[in-house]
Design a protein around this motif. Structure first.
Motif, mmCIF file in Angstrom:
data_model
loop_
_atom_site.group_PDB
_atom_site.id
_atom_site.type_symbol
_atom_site.label_atom_id
_atom_site.label_comp_id
_atom_site.label_asym_id
_atom_site.label_seq_id
_atom_site.Cartn_x
_atom_site.Cartn_y
_atom_site.Cartn_z
ATOM 1 N N GLY A 258 0.844 -1.200 0.000
ATOM 2 C CA GLY A 258 0.000 0.000 0.000
ATOM 3 C C GLY A 258 0.868 1.234 0.000
ATOM 4 N N ASN A 259 0.407 2.297 0.621
ATOM 5 C CA ASN A 259 1.143 3.554 0.588
ATOM 6 C C ASN A 259 1.725 3.912 1.953
ATOM 7 O OD1 ASN A 259 0.722 3.949 -2.237
ATOM 8 N ND2 ASN A 259 -1.389 4.488 -1.798
ATOM 9 N N ALA A 260 0.942 4.486 2.850
ATOM 10 C CA ALA A 260 1.473 4.854 4.167
ATOM 11 C C ALA A 260 2.049 3.652 4.908
ATOM 12 C CB ALA A 260 0.380 5.527 5.003
ATOM 13 N N VAL A 261 1.407 2.484 4.756
ATOM 14 C CA VAL A 261 1.899 1.295 5.480
ATOM 15 C C VAL A 261 3.303 0.900 5.017
ATOM 16 C CG1 VAL A 261 -0.319 0.298 6.159
ATOM 17 C CG2 VAL A 261 0.620 -0.208 3.873
ATOM 18 N N GLU A 262 3.608 1.125 3.731
ATOM 19 C CA GLU A 262 4.947 0.796 3.242
ATOM 20 C C GLU A 262 5.971 1.834 3.699
ATOM 21 O OE1 GLU A 262 5.702 -0.937 -0.553
ATOM 22 O OE2 GLU A 262 3.576 -1.380 -0.914
ATOM 23 N N ALA A 326 6.003 13.795 10.957
ATOM 24 C CA ALA A 326 4.544 13.960 10.918
ATOM 25 C C ALA A 326 3.859 12.600 10.958
ATOM 26 C CB ALA A 326 4.120 14.707 9.656
ATOM 27 N N PRO A 327 2.731 12.490 11.662
ATOM 28 C CA PRO A 327 1.961 11.244 11.642
ATOM 29 C C PRO A 327 1.500 10.930 10.220
ATOM 30 C CG PRO A 327 1.160 12.740 13.352
ATOM 31 C CD PRO A 327 2.103 13.532 12.502
ATOM 32 N N LEU A 328 1.543 9.665 9.860
ATOM 33 C CA LEU A 328 1.075 9.249 8.538
ATOM 34 C C LEU A 328 -0.433 9.051 8.565
ATOM 35 C CD1 LEU A 328 3.953 6.745 7.779
ATOM 36 C CD2 LEU A 328 3.542 8.908 6.591
ATOM 37 N N PRO A 329 -1.088 9.156 7.419
ATOM 38 C CA PRO A 329 -2.549 9.002 7.368
ATOM 39 C C PRO A 329 -3.005 7.645 7.898
ATOM 40 C CG PRO A 329 -1.721 9.889 5.298
ATOM 41 C CD PRO A 329 -0.521 9.475 6.096
ATOM 42 N N GLU A 330 -4.097 7.653 8.634
ATOM 43 C CA GLU A 330 -4.698 6.430 9.161
ATOM 44 C C GLU A 330 -5.979 6.126 8.384
ATOM 45 O OE1 GLU A 330 -3.638 4.401 11.462
ATOM 46 O OE2 GLU A 330 -1.936 5.548 12.273
ATOM 47 N N ASP A 369 -6.230 8.395 -12.249
ATOM 48 C CA ASP A 369 -6.938 8.076 -11.013
ATOM 49 C C ASP A 369 -6.155 8.552 -9.786
ATOM 50 O OD1 ASP A 369 -8.839 6.828 -12.533
ATOM 51 O OD2 ASP A 369 -8.224 4.777 -12.036
ATOM 52 N N GLN A 370 -6.886 8.903 -8.729
ATOM 53 C CA GLN A 370 -6.276 9.267 -7.455
ATOM 54 C C GLN A 370 -6.119 8.015 -6.587
ATOM 55 O OE1 GLN A 370 -5.209 12.510 -6.616
ATOM 56 N NE2 GLN A 370 -5.601 12.752 -8.807
ATOM 57 N N VAL A 371 -5.129 8.032 -5.705
ATOM 58 C CA VAL A 371 -4.950 6.924 -4.774
ATOM 59 C C VAL A 371 -5.198 7.414 -3.348
ATOM 60 C CG1 VAL A 371 -3.268 5.763 -6.256
ATOM 61 C CG2 VAL A 371 -2.470 7.286 -4.446
ATOM 62 N N GLN A 372 -5.524 6.474 -2.476
ATOM 63 C CA GLN A 372 -5.703 6.781 -1.055
ATOM 64 C C GLN A 372 -4.373 6.551 -0.325
ATOM 65 O OE1 GLN A 372 -8.843 4.515 0.784
ATOM 66 N NE2 GLN A 372 -10.205 4.729 -0.980
ATOM 67 N N ALA A 373 -3.922 7.552 0.397
ATOM 68 C CA ALA A 373 -2.649 7.424 1.110
ATOM 69 C C ALA A 373 -2.702 6.345 2.179
ATOM 70 C CB ALA A 373 -2.267 8.763 1.730
ATOM 71 N N ALA A 374 -3.863 6.183 2.816
ATOM 72 C CA ALA A 374 -3.968 5.236 3.942
ATOM 73 C C ALA A 374 -4.352 3.827 3.502
ATOM 74 C CB ALA A 374 -4.987 5.748 4.957
ATOM 75 N N THR A 395 -4.742 -7.747 7.590
ATOM 76 C CA THR A 395 -5.618 -6.637 7.951
ATOM 77 C C THR A 395 -5.702 -5.660 6.781
ATOM 78 O OG1 THR A 395 -5.110 -6.835 10.307
ATOM 79 C CG2 THR A 395 -6.019 -4.737 9.561
ATOM 80 N N LEU A 396 -6.926 -5.370 6.366
ATOM 81 C CA LEU A 396 -7.183 -4.486 5.226
ATOM 82 C C LEU A 396 -7.401 -3.061 5.709
ATOM 83 C CD1 LEU A 396 -9.747 -6.797 3.353
ATOM 84 C CD2 LEU A 396 -7.249 -6.895 3.322
ATOM 85 N N HIS A 397 -6.836 -2.094 4.976
ATOM 86 C CA HIS A 397 -6.967 -0.670 5.305
ATOM 87 C C HIS A 397 -7.596 0.072 4.131
ATOM 88 C CE1 HIS A 397 -3.304 -0.633 8.310
ATOM 89 N NE2 HIS A 397 -4.076 -1.704 8.452
ATOM 90 N N THR A 398 -8.609 0.881 4.385
ATOM 91 C CA THR A 398 -9.217 1.682 3.328
ATOM 92 C C THR A 398 -10.002 2.842 3.938
ATOM 93 O OG1 THR A 398 -10.642 1.624 1.359
ATOM 94 C CG2 THR A 398 -11.325 0.268 3.237
#
Length: 438
Positions: A258-262, A326-330, A369-374, A395-398
């Motif tokens: 994913g994005n923030a998780v990576e 900075a905290p990453l998106p949740e 297309d746009q992606v979700q950071a979290a 665990t899935l994040h969206t």
């Protein structure tokens, strides 16, 4: 159209298994770039190349012609305090699932005084994009001017940014054509596409991470090996010290996709921890990059443990406007998939995991297309691990709850659990290819 070159004759030549010479290729690439050669004509030629192939001289000239349609970057102004030019090193991956290696790798190599100009891209389909991941960091920006790139390399040592439109514009046009004409799989065209941009980038040493497996573009070993050999030869012919590692992509890299998780996982590696496979590949590629510029006998793990790689990361992120603290998106929604039985996890299909991450919003179907950071997912076990019924597996994040069901569907047949403990994970690094091997 030049009277000395008829594109239909060139199509017939390749269709019948013939060879194009340097003058023909130079004319063809320039004429296609400026619109003289029509899209349908280049489509026919691309199909002929897919079916008939190209020899080493043809691929070399095709690549050089594509480079010649645009700009070339120059890092000769990067000098050592004691005098002499600083040699640069870069890495390219053919793409995979959970492939966050660029993130810890660039600052790790830079921490040894080797500038790393890493021009990266965005994800499309089941493979993630480095720029999409980094944009999860508040304030970070992908687009830099050439002057900004040079300044950052001189002061920080590493830059990860978007490639400018001036590098190999012929490739951008041909890439789009291949995508809609069933010619993406042509190894000569893949190799020249990748290497035209990397050679134009002006790096002194290049390491290629060629993925092979279900989650990779190349599904079987022989195709991946041929692609790696072709690209190493192109690098050598252009005077770039090039090596390649063939690496496994049947299973996702690390424990996140994913994005923030990576980003989180990459920071763990830079802090001296992180999953063993991510550390192994990061260290192996770093050693190759350092050796490529003459820095041998170095154990890159040292700078992961002593904090120097982390310092380089923080400097690189801050230089591009990002806040490394900075905290990453949740994610707004999380959902956990549990093991249905007790045993050994014997398979976790990388392609299915990539599709699930994409469906959760971490990737895109179209370039706009746009992606979700979290968005993304976290793995709680990898092949070879013992699991118990009811334990968390993924665990899935969206940010959009309706995406969870389709992501689960992608994973339904991706996981095998067997009795006993006989399963062993496959070898991560399968082989190494250097110019001397070709």
């Amino acid at each position: 159209m030049s009277p000395s070159h008829d594109v239909v004759d060139l199509i017939r030549t390749k269709r019948d298994g013939g060879t194009l010479n340097q003058e023909q290729i130079d004319w063809l690439i320039n004429a296609y770039t400026d619109g003289t050669v029509a899209e349908e004509q280049m489509s026919a030629l691309a199909m002929a190349i897919l079916l008939r192939g190209m020899n080493r001289a043809e691929i070399r000239q095709w690549t050089a012609a594509m480079i010649g349609t645009g700009d070339r970057m120059n890092f000769s102004s990067l000098t050592r305090p004691e005098g002499g030019r600083r040699l640069t090193a870069d890495k390219h991956s053919t793409g995979g699932v959970g492939d966050k290696i660029t993130l810890p790798l660039a600052p790790l190599v830079a921490s040894y005084g080797v500038p790393v100009p890493q021009l990266s891209g965005r994800g499309l389909g089941h493979t993630g994009g480095t720029l999409d991941k980094l944009e999860a960091i508040p304030g970070w920006r992908a687009h830099l001017t050439n002057a900004e790139i040079l300044h950052q390399l001189d002061t920080v040592g590493a830059v990860i940014c978007a490639a400018g439109s001036g590098l190999a514009p012929a490739d951008k046009k041909l890439y789009a054509l291949r995508d809609v004409t069933g010619t993406v799989e042509s190894i000569p065209l893949i190799a020249s596409s990748i290497m035209s941009k990397k050679i134009a980038e002006g790096t002194d040493a290049l390491v290629l991470d060629v993925k092979v497996g279900t989650g990779a573009f190349m599904k079987n070993y022989d195709d991946a090996f041929e692609l790696a050999q072709t690209m190493v030869a192109l690098g050598a012919d252009a005077g770039v010290n090039t090596t390649a590692l063939l690496t496994d992509m049947d299973t996702p890299l690390g424990l996140t996709a994913g994005n923030a998780v990576e980003i989180q996982e990459s920071v763990e590696v830079l802090a001296g921890g992180g999953p063993a496979d991510v550390v192994e590949l990061t260290v192996a590629l770093a050693a190759e990059m350092l050796a490529g510029v003459g820095l041998t006998g170095v154990d890159p793990q040292e700078n992961l443990k002593n904090g120097k790689a982390m310092d380089a990361w923080r400097g690189m992120i801050a230089a591009q406007g990002g806040d490394p603290d900075a905290p990453l998106p949740e994610p707004r929604h999380m959902h956990t998939i549990h093991a249905a039985e007790t045993g050994t996890l014997t398979r976790m299909d990388a392609y299915a995991v990539g599709i699930a991450a994409w469906r959760l919003g971490a990737g895109r179907a179209r370039k706009e297309d746009q992606v979700q950071a979290a968005a993304g997912l976290r793995l709680h076990a990898k092949p070879g691990d013992a699991v118990r019924a009811g334990e968390p597996l993924i665990t899935l994040h969206t940010d959009e709850e309706h995406r969870i069901q389709r992501a689960e569907q992608a994973l339904r047949k991706a996981i095998d659990i067997s009795e006993g403990s006989h399963a062993q994970p496959s070898t991560l690094i399968k082989t190494r290819i250097a110019a001397a091997d070709i």
